[in-house]
Scaffold this active site. Sequence first.
Site, mmCIF file in Angstrom:
data_model
loop_
_atom_site.group_PDB
_atom_site.id
_atom_site.type_symbol
_atom_site.label_atom_id
_atom_site.label_comp_id
_atom_site.label_asym_id
_atom_site.label_seq_id
_atom_site.Cartn_x
_atom_site.Cartn_y
_atom_site.Cartn_z
ATOM 1 N N LYS A 24 0.883 -1.177 0.000
ATOM 2 C CA LYS A 24 0.000 0.000 0.000
ATOM 3 C C LYS A 24 0.907 1.209 0.000
ATOM 4 C CE LYS A 24 -3.521 2.187 2.972
ATOM 5 N NZ LYS A 24 -3.891 2.321 4.418
ATOM 6 N N HIS A 37 -6.237 1.843 14.521
ATOM 7 C CA HIS A 37 -6.576 0.492 14.061
ATOM 8 C C HIS A 37 -5.415 -0.447 14.350
ATOM 9 C CE1 HIS A 37 -3.994 1.995 10.883
ATOM 10 N NE2 HIS A 37 -3.766 0.742 10.516
ATOM 11 N N ASP A 52 -3.518 -3.775 12.318
ATOM 12 C CA ASP A 52 -3.497 -4.343 10.960
ATOM 13 C C ASP A 52 -3.990 -5.789 11.034
ATOM 14 O OD1 ASP A 52 -2.428 -1.943 10.156
ATOM 15 O OD2 ASP A 52 -0.387 -2.686 9.901
#
Length: 333
Positions: A200, A219, A221
Site C-alpha cells: 500500500k 486500528h 493491521d
Amino acid sequence: MEVERVQSIASLKANLDAIPSEFVRPENEQPGRTTFRGPVPEIPVVDMSDPDRTRVVRAVVDASCKWGMFQVVNHGIPAEVIKELQEVGKEFFELPQEEKEKYAMKSGSTEGYGTKLGKELEGKKGWVDFLFHNVWPPSLINHGVWPSKPSTYRKANEEYTKHLVKVMDELFESLSIGLGLEKHAMKEASGGEDLGLLLKINYYPPCPRPDLALGVPPHTDMSMLTLLVPNEVSGLQVFKDDHWFDAKYIPNAIIVHIGDQVEILSNGKYKSVLHRTTVNKEKVRMSWPVFCEPPNELVIGPLPQLINQENPPKYKAKKYKDYKYCKLNKLPQ
Ligand code: OGA
Ligand code: NI
C-alpha cells in the site's frame, strides 16, 4: 461515481485555515489534544546485523510481546533500493489526476488507486489517498494495476520486494523460536510459499488543520506482519500504556507491526499494535506498508503446539477471508 480525492481537496484548501467537517475528528481523537507531550519512550530498535543471533531473537520477541511494534536497522536492504521505491511512488502521486484515475480501484477489488469510500462509524474520513497492489508471490501479481508511469516503477518495486521477503523470513524465524517452535513454524502456518505481500502506498497531502484531522484512524493491521518504510515526515503514532506516542523517524529503518493474525497464531503472546497517523501542515507525508497476508482460504487459529490444559485457545480459528470480512464490516470475530 466521481470520487473526491483528498489530494484534490487539499490543493483547493491550501491557502485556507479550515477543512471540511467530515475530516474533523471527535475531540477524544484529535491529535492536537491526544498526542502525549513529554518524554516519549523509544519504540524498540532491532539491529539485524548483530552477530549474536540469540540477542536478535530476544529483541524481536521482547518487542513483539510488549509493543507489537519495532524498527529494524541494518536489515540488508540497500538504501538505494528504498530510495528508488520511494521515488517512483512519489512520482506516481505527482502525475495528473486523470492519469492516476486510470488505476482507480474497482468495487470488489483489493487493488488500485483510491480514497476510502465508506465513511467511518462517526461519519468521519481520513486525510489520505492510497494505491494498493500485490507484490508477491508472482502468481498473485497483476501488472495491469501497477502504474506504468514512471517507467522504472516496476523494476523499483520488484527489487524492493526481493529484499523485503528475506527480512520477513528472518522475522518469522525469530518469532517461531520465541514461541519455542521450530524456525519454519510461523511461516508454514501463514501459508508458506503462498503467503502474499500486498503493498500500500499512503499519500497524506499537507493539511491546514493537522491538530484536528488524522491520516489513518486508530486500528490494528489484520495481516500477519506489516513491514513499512515512511518518508522523512513523521506522523506514525503508537498507542501504549494509555497514551499516543510519536514514532521516531530513523532513516532507512523498516518499521514492523505485529498484525492480528500473528497475535492469534501465538495465542496472545505477541500483541497486534494499535496505531494511527497524523498529518503535516506544510509537507506531504508518504508511507509504504507491505502487509504479509495468509491465503484467503487458510484457516488461522492459535498454533496447536501452544495449546494445552493450562493454555486454552483465546481466539477462534477461522478462514482469513472470514476474518477480513468481519473486520472490514466491524462485526464481532
Ligand atoms: C496503514 C498504516 C501507517 C503509516 O496504512 O495501515 O497504519 O505510517 N499506515 O502510514
Ligand atoms: Ni496500519
